[in-house]
Design a protein around this motif. Structure first.
Motif, PDB file in Angstrom:
ATOM      1  N   ILE A 108       0.827  -1.204   0.000  1.00 54.52           N
ATOM      2  CA  ILE A 108       0.000   0.000   0.000  1.00 54.52           C
ATOM      3  C   ILE A 108       0.862   1.254   0.000  1.00 54.52           C
ATOM      4  CG2 ILE A 108      -1.701   1.311   1.333  1.00 54.52           C
ATOM      5  CD1 ILE A 108      -2.734  -1.436   2.344  1.00 54.52           C
ATOM      6  N   ALA A 109       1.962   1.211   0.762  1.00 48.99           N
ATOM      7  CA  ALA A 109       2.813   2.391   0.909  1.00 48.99           C
ATOM      8  C   ALA A 109       3.680   2.664  -0.313  1.00 48.99           C
ATOM      9  CB  ALA A 109       3.705   2.224   2.140  1.00 48.99           C
ATOM     10  N   ALA A 122       4.199   7.327   4.779  1.00 49.15           N
ATOM     11  CA  ALA A 122       3.553   6.372   3.877  1.00 49.15           C
ATOM     12  C   ALA A 122       3.102   5.135   4.639  1.00 49.15           C
ATOM     13  CB  ALA A 122       4.512   5.990   2.752  1.00 49.15           C
ATOM     14  N   ARG A 123       3.932   4.672   5.581  1.00 49.26           N
ATOM     15  CA  ARG A 123       3.580   3.511   6.395  1.00 49.26           C
ATOM     16  C   ARG A 123       2.364   3.825   7.263  1.00 49.26           C
ATOM     17  NH1 ARG A 123       4.604  -2.075   7.909  1.00 49.26           N
ATOM     18  NH2 ARG A 123       3.655  -2.229   9.973  1.00 49.26           N
ATOM     19  N   GLU A 124       2.328   5.010   7.862  1.00 51.18           N
ATOM     20  CA  GLU A 124       1.192   5.396   8.696  1.00 51.18           C
ATOM     21  C   GLU A 124      -0.104   5.431   7.872  1.00 51.18           C
ATOM     22  OE1 GLU A 124       2.409   9.128  10.276  1.00 51.18           O
ATOM     23  OE2 GLU A 124       3.687   8.252  11.860  1.00 51.18           O
ATOM     24  N   VAL A 127      -1.190   1.770   7.147  1.00 48.33           N
ATOM     25  CA  VAL A 127      -1.796   1.116   8.307  1.00 48.33           C
ATOM     26  C   VAL A 127      -3.197   1.668   8.561  1.00 48.33           C
ATOM     27  CG1 VAL A 127      -1.625   0.809  10.799  1.00 48.33           C
ATOM     28  CG2 VAL A 127       0.406   0.510   9.363  1.00 48.33           C
ATOM     29  N   ALA A 128      -3.371   2.977   8.407  1.00 45.51           N
ATOM     30  CA  ALA A 128      -4.687   3.585   8.587  1.00 45.51           C
ATOM     31  C   ALA A 128      -5.676   3.053   7.554  1.00 45.51           C
ATOM     32  CB  ALA A 128      -4.587   5.107   8.491  1.00 45.51           C
ATOM     33  N   ALA A 129      -5.220   2.878   6.307  1.00 46.88           N
ATOM     34  CA  ALA A 129      -6.082   2.342   5.252  1.00 46.88           C
ATOM     35  C   ALA A 129      -6.482   0.901   5.554  1.00 46.88           C
ATOM     36  CB  ALA A 129      -5.379   2.425   3.907  1.00 46.88           C
ATOM     37  N   ARG A 158      -4.849   0.060  -1.286  1.00 49.68           N
ATOM     38  CA  ARG A 158      -3.751   0.668  -2.058  1.00 49.68           C
ATOM     39  C   ARG A 158      -4.292   1.689  -3.059  1.00 49.68           C
ATOM     40  NH1 ARG A 158      -0.516  -3.458  -5.667  1.00 49.68           N
ATOM     41  NH2 ARG A 158      -2.594  -3.501  -6.630  1.00 49.68           N
ATOM     42  N   ALA A 159      -5.435   1.383  -3.676  1.00 48.75           N
ATOM     43  CA  ALA A 159      -6.013   2.289  -4.673  1.00 48.75           C
ATOM     44  C   ALA A 159      -6.575   3.553  -4.042  1.00 48.75           C
ATOM     45  CB  ALA A 159      -7.114   1.570  -5.454  1.00 48.75           C
ATOM     46  N   LEU A 160      -7.016   3.453  -2.787  1.00 49.39           N
ATOM     47  CA  LEU A 160      -7.693   4.583  -2.156  1.00 49.39           C
ATOM     48  C   LEU A 160      -6.776   5.451  -1.307  1.00 49.39           C
ATOM     49  CD1 LEU A 160     -11.057   2.928  -1.013  1.00 49.39           C
ATOM     50  CD2 LEU A 160     -10.629   4.275  -3.063  1.00 49.39           C
TER      51      LEU A 160
END
Length: 242
Positions: A108-109, A122-124, A127-129, A158-160
């Motif tokens: 995702i990041a 990016a990691r935060e 994780v939130a997503a 990842r898309a959002l």
């Protein structure tokens, strides 16, 4: 009236030549504005997935033009096109397209990091997503350690993630049960309500009902469109395109 985020102008895609020539799309015109979610329906082979791959700059049109926030894709080189996709377009693939060597959070990041977002931020965001998807527990798992439904939700996260202005989703609920599918559609709807534009391919009228309008393709041609507020018309037209 809101700003057009995606414009397809007389879009055509032809594969092969001569007797093997196949017209995947035939002069399709479509405008999707900020705040709008559009569902695309039609029988198998009608051009639905082709429309999404062209709209996302993953394939090249044979004719016509594609504009994202007023930027013609035909005027971009490979580097510029890749940058636009990372910055502005979130794409949910039917087959997930997760990188096997990366964890869920890293998958995702990655697009955010490639676009210059610091690794920690990016990691935060990742994780939130995942938490929003109800998947906090898979953050450090690799794709082969997740179920198909979990992989699909990671791909959607990842898309959002980030400030994507255009979200393209190809059967985003295909690997999900009904309850999780509704959760995903609620997230997609929320992202559009917050100002993004969304285009979603689906064969399920109950999921299409989350959209503002539905367009119908047959043999590469846009044959009809209806507002989802007209439920009876939606169901009738969906049955007619099967």
């Amino acid at each position: 009236m809101s700003t057009p985020v995606l414009e397809l102008r007389a879009l055509t895609r032809t594969h092969g030549s001569g007797v093997a020539e196949v017209h995947a799309l035939r002069g399709v015109d479509l405008t999707v504005r900020a705040g709008e979610l559009v569902a695309v329906m039609g029988p198998s082979g009608s051009g639905k997935s082709t429309l999404l791959t062209l709209a996302g700059g993953l394939d090249t049109a044979t004719g016509g033009e594609i504009l994202i926030e007023g930027q013609p894709l035909s005027g971009l080189d490979r580097k510029g096109l890749a940058a636009l996709r990372r910055r502005s377009v979130g794409y949910v693939f039917q087959d997930y397209n997760l990188i096997p060597a990366l964890t869920a959070a890293e998958n995702i990041a990655l697009p955010r990091e490639l676009d210059g977002v610091p690794v920690r931020k990016a990691r935060e965001e990742a994780v939130a997503a995942l938490e929003e998807m109800g998947l906090a527990e898979v953050a450090d798992r690799f794709p082969d350690e997740m179920s198909g439904g979990q992989q699909q939700r990671v791909a959607i996260a990842r898309a959002l993630v980030g400030d994507r202005r255009l979200v393209l989703a190809d059967e985003p609920t295909g690997a999900l049960d009904s309850e999780t599918g509704e959760t995903v559609l609620a997230m997609l709807r929320g992202r559009c309500d917050a100002g993004a534009a969304g285009v979603m391919v689906t064969h399920e009228p109950r999921y299409a009902a989350w959209a503002d309008r539905v367009v119908f393709l047959r043999d590469g041609t846009l044959i009809d469109q209806t507002l989802t507020s007209d439920a009876d018309s939606l169901l009738a037209t969906a049955e007619g395109t099967r």
